[in-house]
Design a protein around this motif. Structure first.
Motif, mmCIF file in Angstrom:
data_model
loop_
_atom_site.group_PDB
_atom_site.id
_atom_site.type_symbol
_atom_site.label_atom_id
_atom_site.label_comp_id
_atom_site.label_asym_id
_atom_site.label_seq_id
_atom_site.Cartn_x
_atom_site.Cartn_y
_atom_site.Cartn_z
ATOM 1 N N LYS A 78 -13.109 -19.571 -70.309
ATOM 2 C CA LYS A 78 -14.490 -19.955 -69.965
ATOM 3 C C LYS A 78 -14.850 -19.521 -68.547
ATOM 4 C CE LYS A 78 -14.770 -23.842 -73.189
ATOM 5 N NZ LYS A 78 -14.807 -25.308 -73.323
ATOM 6 N N THR A 79 -13.939 -19.744 -67.616
ATOM 7 C CA THR A 79 -14.161 -19.272 -66.236
ATOM 8 C C THR A 79 -12.962 -18.438 -65.815
ATOM 9 O OG1 THR A 79 -13.240 -21.352 -65.419
ATOM 10 C CG2 THR A 79 -15.640 -21.168 -65.450
ATOM 11 N N ASN A 137 -6.520 -15.664 -64.512
ATOM 12 C CA ASN A 137 -6.069 -16.551 -65.592
ATOM 13 C C ASN A 137 -6.406 -15.937 -66.961
ATOM 14 O OD1 ASN A 137 -8.828 -16.913 -64.966
ATOM 15 N ND2 ASN A 137 -8.873 -18.883 -66.029
ATOM 16 N N SER A 138 -5.792 -16.465 -68.017
ATOM 17 C CA SER A 138 -6.030 -15.915 -69.363
ATOM 18 C C SER A 138 -6.103 -17.038 -70.398
ATOM 19 C CB SER A 138 -4.892 -14.952 -69.741
ATOM 20 O OG SER A 138 -3.719 -15.677 -70.049
#
Length: 635
Positions: A71-72, A91-92
């Protein structure tokens, strides 16, 4: 690594010796790099790094391709070295639970756009690899060794996809992860010691798609996908692609401190050892021979000159003593020589301290970006020594405009490198690559240069110029002596080119491994060998320059200042020539832009090598000339 001894000097020496032995074969951590302990079912977030290719040398952000996005998207804290290296750690959607196996886990479903399909195909053509990180360990793909042995071998990162027959492109949309952990018998916590992946292409089948609880027909939570057992997923515009993964946790005997050894295994380790030792033996033998010849000849010369009784005998004598009245005459463009010598001292200080840090394990591959950060910061702080060295030499040449020399020292070498770097960076920007240094980082580099390096160069220059000038051992005549016609082998061009062969011979085998690590995406970690090679380089540069300088003075040519610098510095020409050979024989770079980047960066490296080796040769020759003319009686 090494325990403190009785004295600081002994402790440091012991530490260096242990480092030399350990660093070729072992990855180690400093006490400050603390391991992370995980309880069962703790969250393990997988981070994604750049997409990299040895064919283009242009890294791209992971989300440049239409992969599953969280999402972010958050960038992890990056150091200067990571940014300059093109790393973009984010991030993933991939998150594991510690020691809990999962099968057929759906990451997301994406409809590939026309632009997205085009990008995927381009990256598959250019053999791009996806780099992921778990607990600071990069993902590795197991592969069969070329020699057929059972020892495991790994590739860094997995391929975006592959090209099949009839120009079809297939995407690796299913990832089978294997996380290895080490656990003591009675302990609850465990530590991650390995992170592997086997990618595969699977055209997933499903009924009605439920975004919250997606169910697949091709696999389920109790079965795992075997590579090649399903129809592969073709890359096509306006088509849905389901990204999925499995994760298996395996108990391992590997200790946390040795977990990087997997990544540092090389296919040609025996060749590496043999070639390095062979090279060192040859260079040491040559150095010993040169030193022996020099000592015997010189002592004989000095003894003969000191036994001459009359002025007539001295005039009949030929050789280096005849030019004593001109040997310390200031060279042409003496100011420029001072600038280059000062820059060389700065570069030497940076190289030496960086190598010592690397030997002690501060800059191991686990410290991502550490090597580049250390080099930039050390370069900046070594400006103090650059200013001091250039002004001391300038005062010896009886110069008065020390501020002008200081400005040139502070701006000439960094300015040329910065212009080349800026042009290359603009080219990378044009390719929309994540390897382009952002404006903020570029501004920070300029700030380091103008805010710290330049003032330090001025401080060093002020301190150097304040000290009394170095006195020459002999007086310089007012009228320059005529230089006799030189033999063809003593002509400057021939002499300078010959001088660069031996220093290059000292480093070219190690150079192969350095170029391979930089351009073929390998880890370089053999700092023990590199340090030995660096010492050998210093010795060879010094000795070959002294020998050729001695021959030059014997043929009554006293213009040795610039020639001493250029003799050792000419090894940079061979370095650049070798990089051209390496480009055409070892690399598969096809893009014109990538070729420009390669030769642009190798030009910077060669220029830096010229400055470093030239300065070593110059100082060796200066010491030698002062020594021999102080040893003979001059009337």
């Amino acid at each position: 690594m090494a325990k403190p001894g009785e004295t600081p000097a002994r402790a440091f020496l012991a530490l260096l010796l242990v480092s030399l032995v350990l660093s070729p074969s072992t990855a180690f951590y400093l006490p400050g790099v603390a391991p992370r302990d995980f309880q069962k079912d703790d969250d393990l977030p997988v981070k994604v790094n750049k997409l990299s290719s040895t064919k283009t040398q242009l890294p791209y952000d992971y989300y440049f391709l239409e992969y599953c996005k969280p999402k972010t998207i958050m960038n992890s804290a990056e150091n200067l070295g990571e940014v300059l290296h093109g790393d973009r750690i984010e991030n993933s959607v991939y998150t594991f639970k510690m020691r809990r196996d999962e099968s057929c886990k759906v990451a997301c479903r994406i409809k590939i756009s026309k632009e997205g399909a085009k990008n995927f195909k381009e990256k598959i053509d250019d053999e791009y690899r996806v780099n992921m990180i778990l607990d600071n360990l990069p993902v590795a793909v197991p592969r069969q060794r070329r020699d057929g042995s059972q020892t495991p071998s790994y590739e860094h990162g997995f391929r975006v996809g592959y090209k099949g027959k009839d120009d079809q492109y297939f995407i690796n949309n299913h990832l089978s992860f294997r996380v290895m952990y080490h656990k003591e018998e009675l302990a609850e916590e465990s530590r991650i010691v390995g992170f592997e992946v086997i990618p595969s292409s699977v055209k997933h089948e499903y009924g009605e798609w439920d975004e919250k609880k997606p169910k697949l027909i091709t696999c389920n939570p109790t079965t795992k996908i075997t590579p090649g057992s399903h129809t592969p997923q073709e890359v096509a515009a306006d088509q849905y692609v389901v990204f999925s993964y499995d994760v298996t946790f395996t108990l391992s005997d590997i200790k946390w401190a040795s977990r990087w050894d997997t990544y540092l295994l090389m296919n040609d380790d025996q060749i590496h050892w043999f070639s390095i030792i062979n090279s060192l033996m040859i260079v040491l033998f040559l150095s010993g021979m040169i030193a022996m010849i020099m000592m015997r000849t010189l002592y004989k010369d000095i003894a003969n000159y000191n036994q001459l009784d009359s002025q007539e005998e001295a005039q009949e004598e030929t050789g280096w003593k005849l030019v004593h009245g001109d040997v310390f005459r200031s060279p042409v463009h003496s100011g420029l020589l001072c600038v280059y010598v000062g820059t060389g001292v700065q570069f030497f200080g940076m190289t030496l301290v960086t190598m010592i840090f690397a030997l002690l394990g501060f800059l191991s591959p686990s410290n991502r970006g550490g090597l580049m950060t250390a080099m930039v910061l050390l370069w900046v702080f070594m400006g103090l020594f650059a200013g001091y060295a250039s002004s001391r030499l300038y005062k010896m040449f009886k110069g008065t405009e020390w501020k002008k020399i200081t400005l040139k020292t502070a701006f000439m070498f960094p300015g040329i490198v910065f212009v080349v770097f800026f042009v290359l960076n603009a080219i990378i920007w044009g390719e929309k690559s994540s390897g382009a240094v952002p404006f903020g980082t570029m501004f920070a580099l300029v700030l380091l240069w103008f805010g710290i390096s330049v003032p330090l160069v001025f401080v060093g220059s002020y301190l150097g110029f304040k000290k009394p000038a170095v006195e020459d051992p002999v007086k310089t005549n007012k009228i320059p002596r005529q230089i006799p016609e030189q033999a063809w082998y003593m002509q400057p061009t021939f002499s300078i080119l010959i001088g660069g062969i031996l220093p290059f011979g000292a480093v070219f085998i190690e150079l192969f491994f350095i170029l391979t690590s930089v351009w073929l995406n390998q880890f370089y970690y053999i700092f023990g060998f590199l340090f030995i090679v660096f010492i050998i380089l210093l010795i060879t540069c010094a000795e070959i320059t002294i020998v050729l300088c001695y021959f030059q003075l014997c043929s009554e040519d006293y213009n040795w200042w610039w020639r001493a610098y250029l003799t050792a510095g000419s090894s940079a020409l061979y370095l650049f020539a070798y990089s051209v050979f390496y480009f055409f024989t070892k690399l598969e770079i096809t893009k014109f832009v990538s070729g420009i980047l390669y030769f642009g960066y190798m030009l910077i490296v060669s220029y830096a090598f010229f400055v470093l080796t030239g300065t070593i040769g110059f100082y060796a020759c200066l010491w030698f000339v002062r020594k021999i003319y102080a040893s003979v009686k001059i009337d």
